[in-house]
Design a protein around this motif. Structure first.
Motif, PDB file in Angstrom:
ATOM      1  N   UNK A  72       0.861  -1.185   0.000  1.00 31.48           N
ATOM      2  CA  UNK A  72       0.000   0.000   0.000  1.00 31.48           C
ATOM      3  C   UNK A  72       0.897   1.235   0.000  1.00 31.48           C
ATOM      4  N   UNK A  73       0.632   2.136  -0.941  1.00 29.21           N
ATOM      5  CA  UNK A  73       1.441   3.339  -1.121  1.00 29.21           C
ATOM      6  C   UNK A  73       0.661   4.548  -0.610  1.00 29.21           C
ATOM      7  N   UNK A  74       1.303   5.312   0.262  1.00 33.21           N
ATOM      8  CA  UNK A  74       0.667   6.448   0.933  1.00 33.21           C
ATOM      9  C   UNK A  74       1.412   7.730   0.617  1.00 33.21           C
ATOM     10  N   UNK A  75       0.712   8.702   0.050  1.00 33.04           N
ATOM     11  CA  UNK A  75       1.282  10.045  -0.054  1.00 33.04           C
ATOM     12  C   UNK A  75       1.258  10.680   1.336  1.00 33.04           C
ATOM     13  N   UNK A  76       1.955  11.792   1.489  1.00 27.65           N
ATOM     14  CA  UNK A  76       1.995  12.493   2.775  1.00 27.65           C
ATOM     15  C   UNK A  76       0.579  12.837   3.231  1.00 27.65           C
ATOM     16  N   UNK A  77       0.243  12.487   4.457  1.00 24.85           N
ATOM     17  CA  UNK A  77      -1.051  12.838   5.040  1.00 24.85           C
ATOM     18  C   UNK A  77      -2.189  11.900   4.698  1.00 24.85           C
ATOM     19  N   UNK A  78      -1.973  10.924   3.821  1.00 25.30           N
ATOM     20  CA  UNK A  78      -3.068  10.002   3.486  1.00 25.30           C
ATOM     21  C   UNK A  78      -3.290   8.974   4.591  1.00 25.30           C
ATOM     22  N   UNK A  79      -4.533   8.519   4.694  1.00 26.94           N
ATOM     23  CA  UNK A  79      -4.866   7.498   5.673  1.00 26.94           C
ATOM     24  C   UNK A  79      -6.027   6.666   5.179  1.00 26.94           C
ATOM     25  N   UNK A  80      -6.220   5.533   5.832  1.00 31.53           N
ATOM     26  CA  UNK A  80      -7.345   4.666   5.480  1.00 31.53           C
ATOM     27  C   UNK A  80      -8.573   5.080   6.269  1.00 31.53           C
ATOM     28  N   UNK A  81      -9.706   4.564   5.879  1.00 31.95           N
ATOM     29  CA  UNK A  81     -10.900   4.644   6.719  1.00 31.95           C
ATOM     30  C   UNK A  81     -10.691   3.721   7.906  1.00 31.95           C
TER      31      UNK A  81
ATOM     32  N   UNK B 143      -0.452   7.924   7.326  1.00 26.25           N
ATOM     33  CA  UNK B 143       0.895   8.428   7.071  1.00 26.25           C
ATOM     34  C   UNK B 143       0.883   9.891   7.525  1.00 26.25           C
ATOM     35  N   UNK B 144       1.383  10.181   8.734  1.00 25.65           N
ATOM     36  CA  UNK B 144       1.207  11.527   9.308  1.00 25.65           C
ATOM     37  C   UNK B 144       1.808  12.625   8.431  1.00 25.65           C
ATOM     38  N   UNK B 145       1.078  13.726   8.351  1.00 29.36           N
ATOM     39  CA  UNK B 145       1.540  14.864   7.555  1.00 29.36           C
ATOM     40  C   UNK B 145       2.914  15.348   8.030  1.00 29.36           C
ATOM     41  N   UNK B 146       3.131  15.300   9.356  1.00 26.96           N
ATOM     42  CA  UNK B 146       4.409  15.795   9.894  1.00 26.96           C
ATOM     43  C   UNK B 146       5.599  14.917   9.489  1.00 26.96           C
ATOM     44  N   UNK B 147       5.342  13.677   9.053  1.00 25.35           N
ATOM     45  CA  UNK B 147       6.438  12.815   8.576  1.00 25.35           C
ATOM     46  C   UNK B 147       7.027  13.382   7.291  1.00 25.35           C
ATOM     47  N   UNK B 148       6.186  14.058   6.509  1.00 22.52           N
ATOM     48  CA  UNK B 148       6.612  14.791   5.314  1.00 22.52           C
ATOM     49  C   UNK B 148       7.324  13.918   4.285  1.00 22.52           C
ATOM     50  N   UNK B 149       6.893  12.646   4.174  1.00 18.43           N
ATOM     51  CA  UNK B 149       7.446  11.800   3.118  1.00 18.43           C
ATOM     52  C   UNK B 149       6.461  10.697   2.776  1.00 18.43           C
TER      53      UNK B 149
END
Length: 197
Positions: free
Chosen positions: A74-83, A147-153
């Motif tokens: 599963x590929x996550x852009x910055x700030x994305x999350x699942x339900x 994928x937390x926004x603060x991780x920034x990657x």
């Protein structure tokens, strides 16, 4: 004082070989597969054929599938999350070869799928990293991954699901609603699936 020793990363093909060699019983409890993921962190470069990205939502990319399990990147852009979701009473294991993600777990007070109502309460949060794979607790399997926004990657997680399933229940803790959804892949064995972004 204990010293942390970084494990040698393996190819995704080697992880698949090891998963396929496990006995059926390994998928009935959580420790054997979790331990395998902990011993065999996957090299990011070997995942390249399976990685696709989308600006609006995470992508599900099938790597391997048998009657016993499926392995998905599963590929996550910055700030994305699942339900918030469940896994149809099947076991699930997660590893993060790329990034640091948060797994938020929930306690289900009640759910009535036919009526579309539920009551959930956040129970705990686990950090998911290459060094810290985790298994979903079968007693409290409802969770979401962020994928937390603060991780920034960007981040990549590997998910092993026992006894593959193609629907799950999604929950809205704030609204107290829930319902079934159908799951889909964005790619299968490295090839795009028609009709998916």
């Amino acid at each position: 004082m204990t010293e942390h020793v970084a494990l040698t990363r393996v190819s995704i093909d080697e992880l698949v070989r090891q998963l396929r060699a496990l006995p059926v019983s390994a998928f009935d409890s959580t420790e054997k597969v979790r331990s395998l993921l902990a011993r065999m962190p996957v090299d990011e470069s070997s995942l390249a054929p399976y990685l696709t990205w989308h600006g609006q939502h995470y992508t599900r990319n099938l790597i391997d599938k048998t009657e016993l399990y499926e392995l998905i990147a599963i590929c996550w852009e910055v700030g994305q999350g699942s339900s918030v979701h469940n896994h149809r009473d099947q076991n699930c294991w997660m590893a993060a070869p790329v990034g640091r993600l948060m797994v938020e777990n929930f306690h289900v007070g009640f759910q009535d799928i036919e009526a579309g109502t539920c009551q959930l309460q956040a129970s705990n949060t686990v950090e998911l990293t290459a060094d810290n794979p985790c298994a979903v607790d079968p007693r409290e399997p409802v969770h979401r991954v962020i994928n937390p926004r603060e991780a920034n990657k960007r981040a990549v997680t590997l998910h092993v699901y026992s006894r593959p399933f193609d629907t799950c229940v999604v929950y809205s803790p704030d609204q107290g609603t829930c319902g079934d959804i159908r799951l889909h892949y964005n790619t299968v064995f490295g090839k795009p699936v028609a009709g998916t972004p």
